[in-house]
Design a protein around this motif. Structure first.
Motif, PDB file in Angstrom:
ATOM      1  N   ALA A   1       0.827  -1.208   0.000  1.00 58.25           N
ATOM      2  CA  ALA A   1       0.000   0.000   0.000  1.00 58.25           C
ATOM      3  C   ALA A   1       0.862   1.259   0.000  1.00 58.25           C
ATOM      4  O   ALA A   1       0.518   2.266  -0.625  1.00 58.25           O
ATOM      5  CB  ALA A   1      -0.937  -0.005   1.215  1.00 58.25           C
ATOM      6  N   MET A   2       1.994   1.226   0.708  1.00 58.74           N
ATOM      7  CA  MET A   2       2.893   2.384   0.752  1.00 58.74           C
ATOM      8  C   MET A   2       3.376   2.713  -0.664  1.00 58.74           C
ATOM      9  O   MET A   2       3.444   3.877  -1.070  1.00 58.74           O
ATOM     10  CB  MET A   2       4.081   2.075   1.667  1.00 58.74           C
ATOM     11  N   PHE A   3       3.701   1.643  -1.399  1.00 59.29           N
ATOM     12  CA  PHE A   3       4.128   1.817  -2.786  1.00 59.29           C
ATOM     13  C   PHE A   3       2.960   2.318  -3.637  1.00 59.29           C
ATOM     14  O   PHE A   3       3.101   3.238  -4.457  1.00 59.29           O
ATOM     15  CB  PHE A   3       4.657   0.473  -3.300  1.00 59.29           C
ATOM     16  N   ALA A   4       1.808   1.695  -3.451  1.00 57.58           N
ATOM     17  CA  ALA A   4       0.652   2.009  -4.295  1.00 57.58           C
ATOM     18  C   ALA A   4       0.245   3.476  -4.169  1.00 57.58           C
ATOM     19  O   ALA A   4      -0.132   4.120  -5.144  1.00 57.58           O
ATOM     20  CB  ALA A   4      -0.523   1.100  -3.928  1.00 57.58           C
ATOM     21  N   ARG A   5       0.308   4.007  -2.935  1.00 56.18           N
ATOM     22  CA  ARG A   5      -0.059   5.406  -2.722  1.00 56.18           C
ATOM     23  C   ARG A   5       0.825   6.327  -3.555  1.00 56.18           C
ATOM     24  O   ARG A   5       0.358   7.286  -4.179  1.00 56.18           O
ATOM     25  CB  ARG A   5       0.074   5.756  -1.238  1.00 56.18           C
ATOM     26  N   ARG A   6       2.114   6.025  -3.588  1.00 52.11           N
ATOM     27  CA  ARG A   6       3.038   6.880  -4.341  1.00 52.11           C
ATOM     28  C   ARG A   6       2.795   6.731  -5.843  1.00 52.11           C
ATOM     29  O   ARG A   6       2.867   7.709  -6.605  1.00 52.11           O
ATOM     30  CB  ARG A   6       4.484   6.508  -3.983  1.00 52.11           C
ATOM     31  N   TYR A   7       2.498   5.498  -6.254  1.00 51.27           N
ATOM     32  CA  TYR A   7       2.206   5.253  -7.678  1.00 51.27           C
ATOM     33  C   TYR A   7       0.964   6.037  -8.104  1.00 51.27           C
ATOM     34  O   TYR A   7       0.932   6.659  -9.176  1.00 51.27           O
ATOM     35  CB  TYR A   7       2.008   3.752  -7.889  1.00 51.27           C
ATOM     36  N   MET A   8      -0.051   6.040  -7.277  1.00 44.98           N
ATOM     37  CA  MET A   8      -1.273   6.802  -7.574  1.00 44.98           C
ATOM     38  C   MET A   8      -0.950   8.293  -7.674  1.00 44.98           C
ATOM     39  O   MET A   8      -1.419   8.983  -8.576  1.00 44.98           O
ATOM     40  CB  MET A   8      -2.316   6.584  -6.469  1.00 44.98           C
ATOM     41  N   HIS A   9      -0.147   8.773  -6.719  1.00 49.66           N
ATOM     42  CA  HIS A   9       0.219  10.188  -6.687  1.00 49.66           C
ATOM     43  C   HIS A   9       0.979  10.582  -7.951  1.00 49.66           C
ATOM     44  O   HIS A   9       0.727  11.636  -8.541  1.00 49.66           O
ATOM     45  CB  HIS A   9       1.075  10.454  -5.443  1.00 49.66           C
ATOM     46  N   ALA A  10       1.886   9.704  -8.380  1.00 49.48           N
ATOM     47  CA  ALA A  10       2.749  10.040  -9.511  1.00 49.48           C
ATOM     48  C   ALA A  10       2.026   9.910 -10.849  1.00 49.48           C
ATOM     49  O   ALA A  10       2.278  10.688 -11.771  1.00 49.48           O
ATOM     50  CB  ALA A  10       3.988   9.142  -9.498  1.00 49.48           C
ATOM     51  N   HIS A  11       1.143   8.933 -10.964  1.00 43.59           N
ATOM     52  CA  HIS A  11       0.580   8.612 -12.274  1.00 43.59           C
ATOM     53  C   HIS A  11      -0.929   8.799 -12.377  1.00 43.59           C
ATOM     54  O   HIS A  11      -1.512   8.505 -13.416  1.00 43.59           O
ATOM     55  CB  HIS A  11       0.945   7.177 -12.671  1.00 43.59           C
ATOM     56  N   GLY A  12      -1.567   9.239 -11.318  1.00 46.35           N
ATOM     57  CA  GLY A  12      -3.005   9.468 -11.389  1.00 46.35           C
ATOM     58  C   GLY A  12      -3.839   8.199 -11.405  1.00 46.35           C
ATOM     59  O   GLY A  12      -5.018   8.239 -11.759  1.00 46.35           O
ATOM     60  N   ALA A  13      -3.233   7.082 -11.038  1.00 46.79           N
ATOM     61  CA  ALA A  13      -4.007   5.832 -10.978  1.00 46.79           C
ATOM     62  C   ALA A  13      -4.979   5.911  -9.806  1.00 46.79           C
ATOM     63  O   ALA A  13      -4.756   6.648  -8.843  1.00 46.79           O
ATOM     64  CB  ALA A  13      -3.072   4.641 -10.806  1.00 46.79           C
ATOM     65  N   THR A  14      -6.052   5.150  -9.892  1.00 52.40           N
ATOM     66  CA  THR A  14      -7.078   5.169  -8.852  1.00 52.40           C
ATOM     67  C   THR A  14      -7.329   3.769  -8.325  1.00 52.40           C
ATOM     68  O   THR A  14      -6.877   2.771  -8.908  1.00 52.40           O
ATOM     69  CB  THR A  14      -8.413   5.709  -9.409  1.00 52.40           C
ATOM     70  N   SER A  15      -8.076   3.722  -7.242  1.00 48.92           N
ATOM     71  CA  SER A  15      -8.473   2.426  -6.679  1.00 48.92           C
ATOM     72  C   SER A  15      -9.251   1.611  -7.717  1.00 48.92           C
ATOM     73  O   SER A  15      -9.146   0.386  -7.764  1.00 48.92           O
ATOM     74  CB  SER A  15      -9.331   2.660  -5.432  1.00 48.92           C
ATOM     75  N   GLU A  16     -10.013   2.295  -8.572  1.00 48.34           N
ATOM     76  CA  GLU A  16     -10.755   1.566  -9.612  1.00 48.34           C
ATOM     77  C   GLU A  16      -9.810   0.907 -10.611  1.00 48.34           C
ATOM     78  O   GLU A  16     -10.080  -0.181 -11.120  1.00 48.34           O
ATOM     79  CB  GLU A  16     -11.710   2.518 -10.345  1.00 48.34           C
ATOM     80  N   ASP A  17      -8.697   1.576 -10.897  1.00 50.21           N
ATOM     81  CA  ASP A  17      -7.726   0.963 -11.809  1.00 50.21           C
ATOM     82  C   ASP A  17      -7.191  -0.340 -11.216  1.00 50.21           C
ATOM     83  O   ASP A  17      -7.019  -1.335 -11.917  1.00 50.21           O
ATOM     84  CB  ASP A  17      -6.571   1.928 -12.083  1.00 50.21           C
ATOM     85  N   PHE A  18      -6.917  -0.314  -9.910  1.00 55.62           N
ATOM     86  CA  PHE A  18      -6.474  -1.552  -9.247  1.00 55.62           C
ATOM     87  C   PHE A  18      -7.594  -2.593  -9.305  1.00 55.62           C
ATOM     88  O   PHE A  18      -7.360  -3.778  -9.531  1.00 55.62           O
ATOM     89  CB  PHE A  18      -6.107  -1.278  -7.781  1.00 55.62           C
TER      90      PHE A  18
END
Lengths: 313, 385
Positions: free
Chosen positions: B148-165
């Motif tokens: 999750a720590m990684f995922a939060r940064r990935y979302m921040h950097a690339h605009g990915a969302t929980s729906e994308d996951f």
């Protein structure tokens, strides 16, 4: 009327217990021990001249020693008609097995002189309850002691205890927070860090060869190969680089949900720690934070984060 | 010397996948290995090599005793949890290619749901581990939280969302729904169900996390030459690679310049394409390690299927469906079929090459398989002979 109240009424109605005579008369050696232990330097208790000059007509005993004279000694037992003992037994039987003294008030009618022999009586004033307290449900039991020399009342004390049923420890259910925390393993390479947190310093490893800052630390510099690690003390301020709001499963020593933040310090290294002092929903990447040292016990102080005052962006 | 083409998978075996196997991990291992040997048409006496994970509780000698394997000339274990999966096959292929052994069985067996659950806080993992002392004591104590720590940064950097996951979970569960061996057989989910599932470690929801499973899988490897004489069509090992990246940690590589990639998987990708002479466009089926959904997106980027940060666009429009451009985890993955530390994904790749999968993709020549993410990892390209 409950059984506790019935018994309380019966014991209170019996009035004062028979006078119990002090083991020894009021005496100088006991006074000397007491004033030394308490640190009371008033000369009227130990210097006959000073006592004379003060108008006592001879040495007197400290009034606050009144309970001392009638203590039972190391193996002392309550007398069979002691109302406090009887009331304790009633409450024990009713399941109120723990006790804590809550307060006492003493009244001194006059000074005692060397050689006077006091006796004490006890009566039950009242029993109030059941009350819900932080310790558990319990009864406040108030007794009154009266000290006599002969028929003369020389001192009195109102003494109150809470006799309670210990609150049941929560069963091992999902909501209970385990008491134990996960402790770090510490070795030669990392002890400087934990010694630092104990002193309130957030330390960052600095290579003694090339000056590279590095966290987490290690024994050999990956830049220059030197094995001369030193450290600097960080200013302890930085920004949230990423974070997690932990919900499941339970984590030893923590109530959920809680926030763990990966913070990029102003010195340029990143470090993990719990972030407190902010609602999980308000945390965001880039939040300015500062270090707080959270002492777990004498052997462990954890670096944690809190929002930096005036750090709005 | 190259391993590519020198060895092949000739047998696959497994126990049922459950939440409570009711038997010992050693028995699960022995059953899976025997099942794989039967599949290959080989006898225990043919086996001279065994490979597993360092995390496996079953030693090679214990498994050899149960199977009646008389002599072993090669035995090896791979470290780093699920990152070991494809590396066990790499070890086997190297042993076969160099003559260290002739028939090597790779196995992984555990009661990971009824016994020791990886999803709980691994208090023991922190004790005595200096590496883990920078994360566990700070409250970061589960694989989900570490991802999750990684995922939060990935979302921040690339605009990915929980729906994308969530789209990864939905496609995995869709495939599992038509795989009778899958735990979630006939139980697909919708994106709405993903979005309403409870938080585990924000930004990860329950349905972003793989199952916890009891079960075992075994894979039999021998030379490509001998494989041609056996009863099953060989799944030829075109490439097999391990990878670890700069400033690598186990699950907590948070100190690199960038926290949006999986450079260790990039190392694996480069080796796989170099060894096989293939590229992303040659892959017919992708079996990507899916213990947590965000890392599937990142793998697509590291493996070269799309540009960095573009995975959320790449997976749109049915790309990962069975009839899409890159069918993902036709068995349902570890979110849908079972969590057997990636070994069930290798078995699925073999079935796809053979043409015997429950959800068979048409005209499969090459299947890509990856191992655990967030850890030093490994990968395979299997192909038709």
């Amino acid at each position: 009327m409950t059984r506790v109240e019935e018994e309380a009424a019966r014991i209170a109605a019996a009035g004062e217990s028979a006078p119990r005579l002090a083991r020894d008369p009021v005496n100088l050696p006991m006074v000397l021990n007491w004033v030394e232990a308490i640190g009371d330097a008033n000369p009227v208790y130990t210097d006959p001249e000073a006592a004379e000059k003060a108008g006592h007509g001879g040495l007197v005993a400290p009034p606050a020693m009144i309970q001392v004279w009638t203590m039972g000694g190391l193996h002392g037992q309550r007398s069979s008609d002691d109302p406090l003992g009887a009331m304790m037994a009633v409450l024990d039987e009713a399941g109120y097995t723990s006790v804590v003294a809550t307060n006492s008030d003493q009244t001194y009618h006059r000074y005692l002189r060397q050689g006077e022999h006091v006796a004490v009586t006890t009566r039950l004033d009242d029993v109030v309850g059941p009350k819900r307290t932080a310790l558990g449900e319990g009864w406040f039991v108030t007794t009154r002691n009266t000290w006599y020399v002969g028929d003369e009342v020389v001192a009195e004390m109102r003494f109150r205890v809470l006799k309670f049923r210990p609150a049941e420890k929560p069963a091992a259910v999902a909501e209970a927070v385990p008491a134990a925390v996960i402790r770090p393993a510490v070795n030669h390479d990392t002890e400087y860090f934990w010694q630092g947190t104990a002193l309130g310093e957030l330390r960052i490893q600095r290579c003694g060869g090339c000056g590279l800052l590095r966290h987490p630390p290690g024994p050999m510099c990956p830049e220059c190969g030197a094995t001369k690690p030193t450290h600097l003390v960080s200013d302890g301020v930085g920004e949230v680089y990423s974070y997690v709001v932990h919900h499941h499963p339970r984590v030893p020593g923590r109530a959920t949900p809680f926030v763990v933040a990966l913070v990029e310090l102003d010195e340029g290294v990143r470090m993990l720690g719990e972030l407190t002092g902010i609602a999980p929903d308000d945390v965001r990447v880039g939040l300015p934070v500062e270090v707080v040292f959270t002492k777990v016990d004498d052997d462990l102080t954890m670096p944690t984060w809190r929002p930096r005052a005036g750090g709005g962006s | 010397m190259s391993v590519s083409g020198a060895a092949a998978v000739v047998g696959i075996g497994a126990t049922e996948f459950s939440k409570d196997s009711g038997r010992s991990e050693l028995r699960l291992a022995a059953e899976a290995v025997r099942d794989a040997l039967t599949d290959a048409g080989l006898e225990p006496s043919d086996v001279d090599g065994l490979v597993s994970f360092t995390m496996d509780s079953n030693t090679e000698i214990a498994v050899a005793r149960e199977l009646g394997i008389p002599e072993l000339t090669f035995f090896s274990r791979i470290h780093y949890g699920g990152g070991a999966a494809c590396a066990t096959v790499q070890q086997a292929a190297m042993a076969v290619a160099t003559g260290m052994a002739e028939v090597v069985v790779c196995y992984r067996a555990f009661n990971e749901r009824s016994g020791h659950r990886f999803g709980q806080v691994q208090t023991a993992a922190a004790v005595g581990s200096v590496d883990n002392s920078w994360s566990y004591p700070m409250g970061l104590g589960t694989p989900a939280a570490m991802v999750a720590m990684f995922a939060r940064r990935y979302m921040h950097a690339h605009g990915a969302t929980s729906e994308d996951f969530g789209r990864i979970a939905v496609v995995d569960r869709k495939h599992a729904a038509t795989n009778p061996k899958a735990w979630f057989h006939e139980r697909p989910i919708t994106l709405e169900e993903h979005q309403s599932s409870r938080w585990i470690a924000e930004p990860l929801r329950l349905l972003d996390c793989c199952q916890e499973s009891d079960g075992a899988v075994a894979i039999v490897v021998t030379s490509a030459e001998r494989a041609r004489d056996l009863r099953r069509p060989p799944a030829v090992i075109r490439a097999a690679a391990q990878g670890s990246g700069t400033d690598q940690f186990t699950m907590t590589s948070y100190y690199r310049d960038d926290l949006t990639g999986l450079p260790e998987m990039g190392v694996v990708a480069k080796a796989l394409w170099r060894q096989s002479g293939l590229g992303p466009s040659d892959v017919d089926v992708a079996v990507l390690y899916d213990h947590f959904t965000p890392f599937v997106l990142v793998q697509l980027e590291e493996l070269g299927f799309c540009q960095r940060g573009e995975a959320r666009h790449f997976i749109a429009d049915g790309m990962l469906e069975l009839d899409g451009g890159l069918p993902l985890n036709p068995h349902g993955g570890q979110l849908g079929e079972a969590y057997v530390h990636g070994m069930n994904g290798i078995a699925e790749a073999v079935r796809q090459v053979r043409g015997t999968a429950a959800n068979q993709v048409r005209a499969v020549a090459h299947v890509l398989v990856t191992a655990g993410t967030g850890v030093p990892t490994s990968g395979l390209v299997l192909g038709v002979d």
